[in-house]
Design an enzyme around this catalytic site. Structure first.
Site, PDB file in Angstrom:
ATOM      1  N   ASP A  55      -8.661 -28.559  43.702  1.00 31.22           N
ATOM      2  CA  ASP A  55      -8.891 -28.833  42.283  1.00 31.22           C
ATOM      3  C   ASP A  55      -8.693 -30.319  41.989  1.00 31.22           C
ATOM      4  OD1 ASP A  55      -9.257 -28.553  39.568  1.00 31.22           O
ATOM      5  OD2 ASP A  55      -7.209 -27.924  39.186  1.00 31.22           O
ATOM      6  N   ASP A  58     -11.711 -32.391  43.860  1.00 36.39           N
ATOM      7  CA  ASP A  58     -13.028 -32.448  43.213  1.00 36.39           C
ATOM      8  C   ASP A  58     -13.029 -33.393  42.011  1.00 36.39           C
ATOM      9  OD1 ASP A  58     -11.819 -31.003  41.181  1.00 36.39           O
ATOM     10  OD2 ASP A  58     -12.872 -29.138  41.598  1.00 36.39           O
ATOM     11  N   GLY A  59     -11.882 -33.484  41.314  1.00 36.77           N
ATOM     12  CA  GLY A  59     -11.783 -34.438  40.212  1.00 36.77           C
ATOM     13  C   GLY A  59     -11.864 -35.874  40.705  1.00 36.77           C
ATOM     14  N   ARG A  63     -14.991 -38.765  39.936  1.00 43.33           N
ATOM     15  CA  ARG A  63     -14.816 -40.138  39.462  1.00 43.33           C
ATOM     16  C   ARG A  63     -15.271 -41.154  40.500  1.00 43.33           C
ATOM     17  NH1 ARG A  63     -10.207 -37.378  37.800  1.00 43.33           N
ATOM     18  NH2 ARG A  63      -9.032 -38.098  39.607  1.00 43.33           N
ATOM     19  N   SER A  69     -19.574 -34.180  35.383  1.00 42.54           N
ATOM     20  CA  SER A  69     -20.561 -33.361  34.669  1.00 42.54           C
ATOM     21  C   SER A  69     -19.863 -32.290  33.844  1.00 42.54           C
ATOM     22  CB  SER A  69     -21.529 -32.694  35.656  1.00 42.54           C
ATOM     23  OG  SER A  69     -20.850 -31.762  36.487  1.00 42.54           O
ATOM     24  N   ASP A  76     -14.713 -25.889  36.989  1.00 41.38           N
ATOM     25  CA  ASP A  76     -13.337 -26.185  37.386  1.00 41.38           C
ATOM     26  C   ASP A  76     -12.340 -25.354  36.577  1.00 41.38           C
ATOM     27  OD1 ASP A  76     -11.595 -27.768  39.042  1.00 41.38           O
ATOM     28  OD2 ASP A  76     -11.031 -28.878  37.253  1.00 41.38           O
ATOM     29  N   ASP A  80      -9.956 -22.166  37.775  1.00 38.79           N
ATOM     30  CA  ASP A  80      -8.496 -22.243  37.600  1.00 38.79           C
ATOM     31  C   ASP A  80      -7.964 -21.055  36.826  1.00 38.79           C
ATOM     32  OD1 ASP A  80      -8.393 -24.639  38.929  1.00 38.79           O
ATOM     33  OD2 ASP A  80      -8.352 -25.871  37.128  1.00 38.79           O
TER      34      ASP A  80
END
Length: 227
Positions: A55, A58-59, A63, A69, A76, A80
């Site tokens: 998690d 991917d963030g 960036r 998106s 995401d 979660d």
């Protein structure tokens, strides 16, 4: 003479963004993990926590490669919420009183749903944009990635620990927890550290739910005044 419409935008590139591909992998990992949760606790916990770590990855990728998106943000959050909800349902069956975990599930879903909806009402891009909030803890949570990561990790670690130490169904939560903490000092330290972050996370959920509900109510009032 009608104007010719331009070419339709291609959707596939967004679906194939690197952070979104990681999101699909997370969904797959969670499906495999929960299919084994009753037969192999350690395997489940490893996969579940690995998915949670992804998690953050991917963030970072979003960036780093300029691939942020709306679809990715929704994917995401949905991943979660569903994964945490499933684990809380399992814990509700493993411990008494199970309503504790079901109440935490309801709070988690309600606060995030209201926050997302209020974000769209305000015309904001991200549900993490809380710069206009008057609550210092709420602003600190979304304004500091390290603080937010600590609270989220603490929450998941505490749930995984409770899952690993659960024995028979309907065991008393406090009895099982205290019994295991007395035997293992490292577990005691881990539970203490994660419990603090967990409490902050629940406080944030309450603040988030109330703040978002206020936005919805004010929106209704403003709409009525325009009529």
């Amino acid at each position: 003479m009608a104007k010719k419409s331009g070419p339709k935008p291609r959707k596939l590139p967004v679906y194939l963004y690197i952070p979104n591909i990681i999101g699909y992998i997370r969904v797959l990992i969670n499906c495999i993990a929960f299919s084994q949760c009753f037969t192999n606790k350690k395997f489940f916990s490893t996969l579940y926590f690995f998915s949670f770590v992804c998690d953050g990855v991917d963030g970072w990728c979003a960036r780093k490669f300029n691939q942020v998106s709306t679809f990715g943000a929704v994917l995401d959050m949905v991943t979660d919420r569903i994964s945490t909800a499933c684990l809380l349902v399992i814990l509700s069956q493993a411990y008494r009183p199970g309503m504790i975990f079901l109440s935490l599930l309801a709070l988690d879903i309600a606060s995030h749903w209201l926050q997302m909806y209020s974000t769209f009402l305000l015309g904001k891009v991200s549900h993490k944009d809380v710069k206009d909030s008057t609550n210092w803890l709420f602003k600190a949570y979304y304004g500091n990635r390290i603080f937010m990561a600590y609270c989220c990790v603490s929450c998941e670690v505490l749930y995984i620990i409770l899952f690993l130490i659960s024995e028979d169904q309907n065991g008393n939560l406090m009895d099982v927890l205290l019994s295991n903490l007395q035997k293992n000092s490292f577990l005691l330290f881990l539970v203490a550290i994660s419990s603090f972050g967990w409490m902050i996370k629940q406080a944030i959920n309450v603040i988030q739910m109330k703040t978002a509900a206020d936005v919805c109510v004010l929106y209704d009032i403003n709409e009525k005044q325009k009529r």
